[in-house]
Each structure stands twice: as structure tokens, then as C-alpha cells.
Write an enzyme that holds these catalytic residues in place. Structure first.
Site, mmCIF file in Angstrom:
data_model
loop_
_atom_site.group_PDB
_atom_site.id
_atom_site.type_symbol
_atom_site.label_atom_id
_atom_site.label_comp_id
_atom_site.label_asym_id
_atom_site.label_seq_id
_atom_site.Cartn_x
_atom_site.Cartn_y
_atom_site.Cartn_z
ATOM 1 N N GLU A 144 0.829 -1.216 0.000
ATOM 2 C CA GLU A 144 0.000 0.000 0.000
ATOM 3 C C GLU A 144 0.861 1.263 0.000
ATOM 4 O OE1 GLU A 144 -2.808 -0.355 3.237
ATOM 5 O OE2 GLU A 144 -4.144 -1.584 2.034
ATOM 6 N N GLU A 305 -6.193 -8.092 -0.623
ATOM 7 C CA GLU A 305 -6.702 -8.180 0.748
ATOM 8 C C GLU A 305 -8.204 -7.957 0.701
ATOM 9 O OE1 GLU A 305 -4.604 -5.456 3.328
ATOM 10 O OE2 GLU A 305 -2.655 -6.032 2.520
#
Ligand code: GAL
Ligand code: ZN
Length: 661
Positions: A144, A305
């Protein structure tokens, strides 16, 4: 590379004796892939140059014996304590000049040359270790990127890199002075060395400098990723893919740019959000972020995710209700996910994320979430095989631009106005009608769409003006909004024409004045009905366009609020405000009818419909986001695609149909 379901796995958090049980449970559940190691630098290199990949190799081999492949993350979002001890200067510094320290993650400056050398040493070794491992199918770079960098880094290294970036862009300091309008408040520079990163100032900052800083930060993150991609590509075979996990509409880096050298994009999908959006994020927001990630590379993507339990760090969100985790997984698939990896396999007993729940609870005993996702996976596996690479094919495009977003963040006009907020208004209008939408960049191909929505095209340049004009001239239906063509790309107000500048001809009007509607709203009359608009109102003079709706309050009552102009073979709409929900519904009714765009299916509120389409076949996904049983009128030429599909849609249930097209 046919992989469908996975789990984010952290074997290093658990005793070695447990791994076998985990792998067997995963196999039984239908897990095909795990992602590992993206935060495990210290376990792999506990002291400089002392590498310990044995445990990871062992985990990979053990999982492979259960038919499970591995994606490896480079652990560069969490440099270990020994690196920080040796080189404390790699810790980031915020705009107040305060250093952020070790003890969480993302405690790294992305421009720091010393940190890059640590990365080079480590990633080279990691890549060499796993390049020939047949069970390692790909890589995720860092984790991220941009996360926890609200304020990115303002350290001397970043400031220097900013100056280099400016030298490259402007060539001379005079060119920078002109582009930034430094005549204002005595801000002129006589050398690049004098330019600072926009750290805390005594008063408001220079908007042009701020825009360049945001662009620079985005470019820096892209380059940080590229640095690692280059290492991996030079060592590993092309059969090992490279991806990165995006965060939907997160704004720190342009995902169009970040996606360029990835094989495919991945995304982290947490309907529960960061616990606070109780009971979860709005359905249309979830859908929009999925569509956006698909748009970054104009192709299907992975979920790296996907939520698999209660979210939360210090505080927690609501428990996903029975069926909800599966339905949310199906939503990701409906919007173009080809593989779903669940975060995380088992909730940890240690560290910050003790309450960010996984498939397994703390006890490790398979419970409700395991059973639900297991039956979900077994049920949809054959469908997943069939629809790999098959994408949604919307007729409607929404133009998305980080430049516009950044410029609106710097000067929102109205404190309640946000770029994403306005984009979402339009998106939601289509979402409620079950009309699929693509997001595309302003560099994308407009001609694919019957209808193009371009909110807040605030920064404008002749190339983009021409692109919009050409699109409409050739028969396209374009919607432009308030605050179009206000500034040039340097974030400087244009003054040579009335707004919206050269696009005036296309929309057939001029904006002679405007009003910022702070803490009040505007009445708008469309036919005999009255609606509400918000945040802003242009005062429009028609120059060929027709008015569809008029302002019905304020001193400019009677002046146009929504207009349409025929230009070439197409139609150009202009909206001088941010439409309230009902006005938006009315507007989209008009637009979709004229552009010949229709819903996939009409459904009760809270039932989403989406489709993926190839040559002659369309797969249609029907998702019940509500807690009620819903009755639907399924057309007779839709065939049921999953076993045991009932006529009605139970709470949080989904259905998939196929039809010939
Ligand atoms: C994501 C992140 C994961 C984990 C998860 C839950 O943003 O990529 O590493 O932190 O959130 O907090
Ligand atoms: Zn820095």
C-alpha cells in the site's frame, strides 16, 4: 496463471508446529495461493548481510505440498530496528519538521539514498533466493504505497529531490517563477536552491507550488516502486508477475502511473473500512473503488486483501453478518477481480492488528467465517475458471484525474466540496440504476463510451479541450460541470476568456459570475418540479445551448442551472452546481435516455447488478446488500449460472446468470 482464492499468511507469527494444520485447513477450504513476507524483513535479515530465508522456503514448500502457491511481498514498508539504529536519517519528517519514529510501520523516507541501498541489498538477495522457486508465482512490491504518508516526507533528501524534479520540469528558475506566479507576496526565487518543500508556513501557501509538490510526491512513489521492479525484473523470470496492492481512491500516488509497469493491479477491499464507517462503507463506494482499480490498467485485477472478519485496530467495526463476506467477495468478482486473497488467514495475538480479524479466530479453530468462505469458494470456483479475463464493458465513462483532485484539495472553494465527493455523486446516480461505469484517465480513449461524465475539469489545457470537443463533435454525449476550465496546469487562473474558456463553444454558454453556496442550498426547477443543488452555483449566459433546468432561488433565479448544447454530431451537457440526489436522478434519466444507455436490470434499492462480458456471452451478477429477502423479475433468457439458485434473493445472497448477447 490460473489462481482464484488466497489468504494473506504470516507463518512467522505462529509456532512451526502449527503450519501443517494451517496448510491442511487451507487446502480443505480451497485456498490456491498465499501472500507472505511483506512485513518480515527482520525475520529474513536480522543483522546486516545475515540472511535467513530458510523459514520462508520451508513455509513455501510445505504449502506447495497442499497445492498452494506463493506471492512474495518485498518488506520495504517496515525496515528493521537495526537499520534505523544505523541510519536514523531514513525516518520520515513531517511538514512541521517532526521526525516520525520506529515502532509502527512506514517509517521510511522514500527518497533517501541510504535506504535505497539497504533495499537494493535486500531485494536483490530475496529475488536471487526465490527466482527459481517453482512455487513462487509472483511479487508484490512494498505494501500500500502512500499509506501512512498523509504528510509524506519533508526531509532534506526529499527537498533536494523536489528541487531536481523542478529543475527537470522548468529548466530555468525564471520559468518556475512564471509558472508559480511568484510575483505575489515577494516569493520570487533567484536559484532552485532557494525553493523549499511546502513545509509549515506562517500563512497560506502558494497553490502552484503545492500542486507541484503533490505531483512530485506521486512521482517519487512511482520511482520508489520502479527501483524495486527493476531489481526483480533483472533477476527473476518473466513468469513471476509483479503487482502492487492499491487502496481504491487513496490519493497519495497516481494509480494510473503506479500501474504502468505492473503486470496487473491489485486492490485491498475492506467494506468495513477502518472500523469507523459503521456498519460499513456505502455500497456504491465499494463498487466505485473496484471499478476505479479496474480502470487504472483497463483490465481485470486481483484483490490482494479482501475483508474476512471484523476490522479495527484499537476500536472495532461491526461483525460481518452471515453471507455478507461472500456477497462482498462476489461484488469484487462482479467488478472484475480474477483472484480474491483474504486478509488475513488468522487474526494475530500480537501487535497493532490484534483485532483486525481473519478467516480464523484467535483460537485457530475453524468457525463461522471459515465455513462460510469455504462453501463460497467451492461454489464459485467453476465460474471463476470460466470468467478469467472477462471484463465489465460499460457504455458510461467517468473521467478521473489526480491533477483535478489535487487542485481541489488545495482550494476546495467550499469547505464541503471534494473532488471524490462530486465524482461519487455521479457514480451513485448510475449505480442506483444498475448502469455499469468505467473510470478512465483523461489520457484514456473517450470514443469507447456513449456517455462521458467529466466532473470538475478545473485545470485545463488546449490538448484536453480539443479532446473533449472532438469527442462531442464525433457524436459523443459529454457532461461537464461547474469549475471547468478555470485554471491552467500550473494552477493559475486563466484570464483570456470567460469561463469555461475554449470549451464555451462546445457547451454553448459562458459563466459570467458565480456563487459559493456555503451552508445553504439552491433551488432548481426542472419542468414543473423543484429540486435541490448544493455547494456552488454558476451564473450562466446561454450562447447557443438550451436550458434544461433553472435556478429558482437567489438573485440569479431564472438563470440556467443545467444546459444542453448540440455540437457536431453530439450533445454537450453543462451542470453549474453539485446536484442533490433527486436532481441527479432527473439529470441521469435525461442523459441515459438521450445517449441510449439502459440498466442491466431494474431492482429494489440495495440490490446491485453488474456484468462481465465477452464476445457472445454476458455474465450477470445480482447482489443483495440488504437484510431482507428480495423478489426479482429475472428475464426469461437469463440462465442460472450457479447451482441451487432460488427465485428470490435471501439476505446478503447473490445470484449469477448468463445470457447470450
Ligand atoms: C491494510 C494493510 C494490511 C493490514 C490491513 C489491516 O491496509 O495492507 O497490511 O494492515 O490493512 O489493517
Ligand atoms: Zn524524505
Amino acid at each position: 496463471m490460473a489462481v482464484y482464492f488466497g489468504a494473506d499468511y504470516y507463518p512467522e507469527h505462529w509456532p512451526r508446529e502449527r503450519w501443517e494444520t494451517d496448510a491442511a485447513l487451507m487446502e480443505e477450504m480451497g485456498i490456491d495461493v498465499v501472500r507472505m513476507a511483506e512485513f518480515s524483513w527482520e525475520k529474513m535479515e536480522p543483522r546486516e548481510g545475515e540472511f535467513h530465508f530458510e523459514w520462508l522456503k520451508e513455509a513455501i514448500t510445505l504449502l506447495a505440498a497442499h497445492g498452494i502457491k506463493t506471492v512474495l511481498g518485498t518488506p520495504t514498508a517496515a525496515p528493521p530496528a537495526w537499520i534505523i539504529e544505523k541510519n536514523p536519517e531514513i525516518q520520515p519528517i513531517d511538514s512541521n519538521g517532526i521526525q516520525h519514529h520506529f515502532g509502527g510501520r512506514h517509517h521510511d523516507c522514500q527518497s533517501n539514498a541510504v535506504y535505497r541501498e539497504h533495499i537494493r541489498r535486500f531485494v536483490t538477495k530475496m529475488a536471487e533466493t526465490f527466482r527459481d522457486n517453482p512455487n513462487v508465482i509472483g511479487w508484490q512490491i512494498d505494501n500500500e504505497l502512500g499509506n501512512s504518508h498523509g504528510d509524506l516526507c519533508f526531509c532534506p533528501s526529499c527537498e533536494n529531490r523536489f528541487r531536481d524534479w523542478l529543475r527537470e520540469k522548468y529548466g530555468t528558475i525564471d520559468a518556475l517563477n512564471k509558472a508559480w506566479g511568484t510575483a505575489f507576496w515577494s516569493q520570487g526565487y533567484s536559484s532552485f536552491e532557494q525553493v523549499q518543500a511546502p513545509k509549515i508556513t506562517a500563512s497560506g501557501k502558494n497553490p502552484s507550488q503545492m500542486l507541484d509538490w503533490k505531483r512530485f510526491c506521486s512521482d517519487l512513489i512511482v520511482e520508489f516502486q520502479q527501483f524495486q521492479i527493476d531489481i526483480i525484473r533483472s533477476i527473476c523470470p518473466p513468469s513471476q508477475f509483479i503487482t502492487h496492492n492499491f487502496m481504491g481512491f487513496a490519493d497519495k500516488v497516481s494509480y494510473f502511473d503506479l500501474g504502468k509497469s505492473l503486470d496487473f493491479a491489485s486492490h485491498d477491499q475492506y467494506p468495513g473500512g477502518y472500523f469507523a464507517q459503521a456498519p460499513h462503507q456505502p455500497n456504491e463506494r465499494l463498487a466505485a473503488e473496484l471499478d476505479f482499480v479496474r480502470g487504472t490498467k483497463e483490465k481485470n485485477f486481483w484483490i490482494m486483501e479482501q475483508q474476512s472478519g471484523i476490522t479495527g485496530w484499537e476500536c472495532m467495526g461491526r461483525a460481518p453478518k452471515p453471507g455478507q463476506l461472500s456477497m462482498w467477495s462476489m461484488q469484487s468478482i462482479a467488478h472484475g477481480a480474477d483472484t480474491i486473497v483474504y486478509f488475513r488467514w488468522r487474526v494475530c495475538t500480537v501487535g497493532t492488528e490484534q483485532y483486525w480479524h481473519g478467516i480464523l479466530p484467535h483460537s485457530g479453530k475453524p468457525g463461522r467465517r471459515y465455513q462460510e468462505l469455504k462453501s463460497f469458494i467451492h461454489k464459485v470456483r467453476p465460474l471463476m475458471a470460466e470468467i478469467q479475463g472477462v471484463s465489465p464493458k460499460p457504455d458510461v465513462g467517468i473521467v478521473f484525474s489526480y491533477d483535478q483532485e489535487y487542485a481541489m484539495q488545495i482550494q476546495p472553494h467550499n469547505p464541503e466540496l471534494t473532488y471524490i465527493g462530486q465524482v461519487m455523486r455521479y457514480y451513485k446516480g448510475f449505480y442506483k440504476k444498475n448502469i455499469p461505469v468505467d473510470f478512465l484517465s483523461d489520457q484514456g480513449d473517450f470514443s469507447r463510451y456513449k456517455l462521458l461524465i467529466a466532473p470538475l475539469q478545473y485545470l485545463m489545457d488546449p490538448v484536453l479541450e480539443k479532446k473533449y470537443a472532438d469527442y462531442v463533435r464525433a457524436g459523443g454525449h459529454l457532461l461537464l460541470t461547474m469549475r471547468t476550465g478555470v485554471k491552467d496546469r500550473n494552477n493559475i487562473c486563466m484570464s483570456d476568456r470567460e469561463l469555461p474558456g475554449a470549451l464555451s463553444e462546445v457547451v454553448g454558454l459562458e459563466v459570467s459570475d458565480y456563487d459559493c453556496l456555503w451552508e445553504t442550498s439552491l433551488k432548481v426547477k426542472w419542468g414543473s418540479k423543484e429540486y435541490r443543488a448544493e455547494k456552488w452555483s454558476d451564473i450562466i449566459e446561454l450562447k447557443g445551448a438550451s436550458s434544461l433546468a433553472e435556478c429558482a432561488s437567489e438573485f440569479y433565479a431564472g438563470s440556467p442551472a443545467v444546459t444542453v448544447n448540440s455540437y457536431g454530431d453530439g450533445l454537450a451537457y453543462y451542470v453549474g452546481n453539485e446536484p442533490g440526489e433527486e436532481l441527479m436522478d432527473r439529470l441521469l434519466e435525461e442523459l441515459t435516455e438521450k445517449a441510449g444507455v439502459s440498466p442491466i436490470l431494474e431492482t429494489p434499492e440495495g440490490v446491485e447488478v453488474m456484468s462481465r462480458r465477452k464476445e457472445n456471452t454476458e455474465y450477470i451478477f445480482v447482489l443483495n446488500h440488504t437484510e431482507d429477502t428480495q423478489k426479482l423479475e429475472i428475464p426469461s433468457d437469463w440462465e442460472s449460472c450457479l447451482e441451487g439458485q432460488e427465485k428470490e434473493l435471501k439476505p446478503f445472497a447473490f445470484q449469477v446468470y448468463v445470457k447470450s448477447v
